[in-house]
Design a protein around this motif. Structure first.
Motif, mmCIF file in Angstrom:
data_model
loop_
_atom_site.group_PDB
_atom_site.id
_atom_site.type_symbol
_atom_site.label_atom_id
_atom_site.label_comp_id
_atom_site.label_asym_id
_atom_site.label_seq_id
_atom_site.Cartn_x
_atom_site.Cartn_y
_atom_site.Cartn_z
ATOM 1 N N UNK A 36 -3.850 9.364 4.127
ATOM 2 C CA UNK A 36 -3.733 8.374 3.092
ATOM 3 C C UNK A 36 -5.170 9.069 2.068
ATOM 4 N N UNK A 37 -5.814 9.082 2.923
ATOM 5 C CA UNK A 37 -6.938 10.210 1.791
ATOM 6 C C UNK A 37 -6.879 11.062 1.410
ATOM 7 N N UNK A 38 -5.633 12.154 1.622
ATOM 8 C CA UNK A 38 -4.972 13.063 0.641
ATOM 9 C C UNK A 38 -4.684 12.604 -0.314
ATOM 10 N N UNK A 39 -3.529 11.333 -0.638
ATOM 11 C CA UNK A 39 -3.177 11.355 -1.987
ATOM 12 C C UNK A 39 -4.236 10.644 -2.950
ATOM 13 N N UNK A 40 -5.150 10.130 -2.284
ATOM 14 C CA UNK A 40 -5.839 9.482 -2.907
ATOM 15 C C UNK A 40 -6.396 10.457 -3.559
ATOM 16 N N UNK A 42 4.251 17.941 0.551
ATOM 17 C CA UNK A 42 3.908 18.224 2.089
ATOM 18 C C UNK A 42 3.557 16.686 2.517
ATOM 19 N N UNK A 43 2.586 15.610 1.499
ATOM 20 C CA UNK A 43 1.726 14.685 2.420
ATOM 21 C C UNK A 43 2.613 13.960 2.121
ATOM 22 N N UNK A 44 3.734 13.403 1.312
ATOM 23 C CA UNK A 44 4.972 12.431 0.920
ATOM 24 C C UNK A 44 6.079 12.673 2.154
ATOM 25 N N UNK A 45 6.488 13.990 2.250
ATOM 26 C CA UNK A 45 7.045 14.108 3.276
ATOM 27 C C UNK A 45 6.490 13.714 4.847
ATOM 28 N N UNK A 67 1.122 -1.317 0.457
ATOM 29 C CA UNK A 67 -0.356 0.211 0.010
ATOM 30 C C UNK A 67 0.554 1.226 -0.038
ATOM 31 N N UNK A 68 2.113 1.262 0.809
ATOM 32 C CA UNK A 68 2.788 2.462 0.769
ATOM 33 C C UNK A 68 3.380 2.941 -0.725
ATOM 34 N N UNK A 88 3.781 11.105 4.809
ATOM 35 C CA UNK A 88 3.898 9.627 5.453
ATOM 36 C C UNK A 88 5.440 9.348 5.644
ATOM 37 N N UNK A 89 6.574 10.145 4.811
ATOM 38 C CA UNK A 89 7.697 9.377 5.359
ATOM 39 C C UNK A 89 8.420 9.562 6.615
ATOM 40 N N UNK A 90 7.987 10.636 6.802
ATOM 41 C CA UNK A 90 8.137 11.249 8.334
ATOM 42 C C UNK A 90 7.401 9.847 9.467
ATOM 43 N N UNK A 91 5.900 10.455 9.311
ATOM 44 C CA UNK A 91 5.179 8.537 9.641
ATOM 45 C C UNK A 91 5.864 7.679 10.123
ATOM 46 N N UNK A 92 6.754 6.702 8.789
ATOM 47 C CA UNK A 92 7.186 5.730 8.594
ATOM 48 C C UNK A 92 8.761 5.211 9.775
#
Length: 530
Positions: free
Chosen positions: A513-517, A482-485, A457-458, A487-491
């Motif tokens: 995740x919804x923001x990406x979609x 911003x959202x990729x940053x 998924x990621x 999610x990478x910060x999250x992981x």
């Protein structure tokens, strides 16, 4: 004056390097290699969207089309929709008014606010999304779950009135729904079914909001509204946390285990505010800060830029006050990704050339400017003398032993199922509710299949992020960075801790995740305008 001259000189040097690189042989060689890779058999294999071309996605698309046609048959007239909304709002209004004289004051105020919110959500389902991100840090989980259900009902009523467009799904939904299917299986087969079922409602709440986001935030303006409300929530939480840090109870009075007094004698407090743990609050800011920073560049209205800027400053400041080393690393890595997606050449030159040459100077400046408490926390990141580090290592050893025996399917969803089995694998009596690592927790709860689906998924999300780098809309490009940053910060932060059990963060992850979609949908629906 000296600082201004130094900055001016720095930008001149960077501009020189960027222009030199654009016309260099290295740039030409990289361009040719990239073209050769794209034209090669291997490059074409990797660049193709195999999932989107698969038989599984074709069957999934037919299922979605059938559900869409079913919803179309259920549509009523516009008069019916207005009648339902009118009757619903009247009943909510009566409930709100009648609650005032018959209920205790505090309960009556809550009932009145809930009725007012329900009326707004019934009028427009996206108001439920805005309310969710704004008040999620302050709500009990049951209230957040009820809000998600009510928002879903509002969306259905709007569909029944013929107001909303067709359902929108993409190939990314396949690993997403398969992962939720594995979570459902892990719940049903858990050794602690009822506790697992209660924790399963956390991702379900996030999935409901995610579904409504993709099918309701269908314009750039609505997405910008959603993200500015999210930034406003971060601004409120961080402002209160800073106030509480200086004027509230000291963390030493509440939980001495959060501070290693022997290794950090000068550390007397850590920001936690309305979150139950400084590390949880830090992770909240790791997720929000990159998006707030993106909003400063993306949002078209000046007052929203101010909100985003204030949120960025206060969340970053409060993150420092949490003294969460994992949070600091997560945000730092996320910001590097943000810069790479925004200005890749400049970032590589700055980190590569400038970073190596200026590292001693930066270290000296940090040593003189940063407080001793922060410097000691940074220095102790890899120290085994730190009780937190030693505790985590013991926990990971026990988790590895558990995974060796339960790697096919895991032990079941949730902290209680994990803890019941983990008790037989304790190392140095390190009793914990979870493994303090996202990836170890995924293997422990869901086994190899669930972990693989999560990673799949990621990987899909990051592939979308690379695709959206070239979107026609600057707003999409900025928010994508911003959202990729985030999610990478999250992981990154989740490598040394686990947060999805905590509903304030577990729901927020699926909203991101919804923001990406949503970005993917906006870019596909309006490729030239989006």
């Amino acid at each position: 004056m000296l600082t201004a001259k130094a900055l001016s000189r720095y930008y001149q040097i960077n501009d020189y390097f960027v222009k030199s690189y654009q016309w260099s042989r290295t740039k030409a060689l990289i361009r040719r290699l990239s073209q050769a890779w794209s034209a090669s058999l291997t490059g074409g294999w990797f660049s193709r969207d195999w999932l989107g071309e698969s038989r599984a996605y074709d069957l999934f698309s037919r299922l979605v089309a059938w559900i869409d046609s079913l919803l179309t048959r259920l549509m009523g007239t516009e008069k019916e929709r207005y009648t339902i909304n009118y009757v619903g709002r009247v009943m909510l209004g009566l409930f709100a008014v009648l609650s005032l004289p018959f209920l205790p004051r505090d309960t009556a105020v809550l009932a009145f606010d809930a009725a007012l919110l329900a009326g707004l959500v019934l009028y427009r389902s996206e108001y439920g999304l805005y309310a969710a991100v704004l008040i999620l840090p302050f709500l009990p989980f049951k209230a957040a779950f009820v809000l998600s259900l009510f928002t879903l009902v509002s969306w259905f009523l709007q569909v029944r009135g013929g107001e909303l467009p067709r359902l929108k799904f993409s190939p990314t939904w396949i690993p997403l729904l398969l992962y939720f299917l594995v979570m459902f299986y892990a719940t049903v087969t858990s050794i602690s079914f009822w506790t697992s079922a209660s924790e399963f409602l956390i991702p379900v709440t996030g999935l409901i909001f995610l579904f409504i986001m993709v099918n309701r935030l269908d314009t750039l303006e609505k997405l910008d509204d959603f993200l500015v409300v999210l930034a406003l929530a971060g601004l409120i939480v961080s402002s209160y946390a800073i106030y509480d840090y200086y004027y509230g109870y000291s963390i030493l009075e509440l939980h001495k285990g959060w501070v290693d007094a022997d290794l950090n004698p000068e550390l007397s407090n850590r920001a936690a505010a309305i979150f139950d743990n400084p590390n949880l609050l830090a992770h909240y800011f790791v997720l929000l800060t990159p998006l707030s920073l993106a909003g400063v560049f993306a949002s078209p209205k000046w007052w929203r830029k101010v909100v985003f800027l204030l949120a960025t400053v206060t969340t970053t400041t409060c993150l420092m006050l949490t003294y969460s080393r994992g949070g600091w690393i997560g945000l730092a890595v996320g910001l590097v990704v943000f810069c790479l997606l925004q200005r890749p050449v400049l970032t590589v030159i700055t980190l590569g050339v400038g970073g190596l040459t200026q590292l001693p100077l930066m270290t000296a400046v940090m040593t003189r400017l940063l407080p001793a408490s922060i410097m000691n926390r940074l220095v102790s990141i890899s120290s085994l003398k730190d009780s937190s580090n030693a505790f985590r290592i013991d926990t990971w050893k026990g988790a590895f032993a558990l995974i060796q025996d339960h790697w096919p399917t895991g032990v079941g969803l949730g902290r209680f199922a994990f803890n019941r089995v983990y008790a037989t694998y304790l190392v140095a009596n390190a009793t914990v509710p979870h493994s303090h690592s996202l990836f170890l927790e995924l293997m422990s709860e869901f086994g190899i299949i669930g972990t693989t689906l999560f990673l799949w998924l990621f990987l899909r999300l990051f592939r979308l992020g690379l695709k959206l780098r070239s979107a026609a809309s600057g707003l999409i490009r900025h928010y994508n960075a911003g959202i990729m940053a985030a999610l990478v910060g999250f992981l990154t932060h989740s490598t040394i801790d686990y947060f999805m059990w905590y509903y304030k963060l577990g729901v927020l992850i699926w909203l991101l995740v919804g923001v990406v979609l949503v970005l993917e949908r906006l870019n596909e629906d309006n490729p030239a305008k989006a």
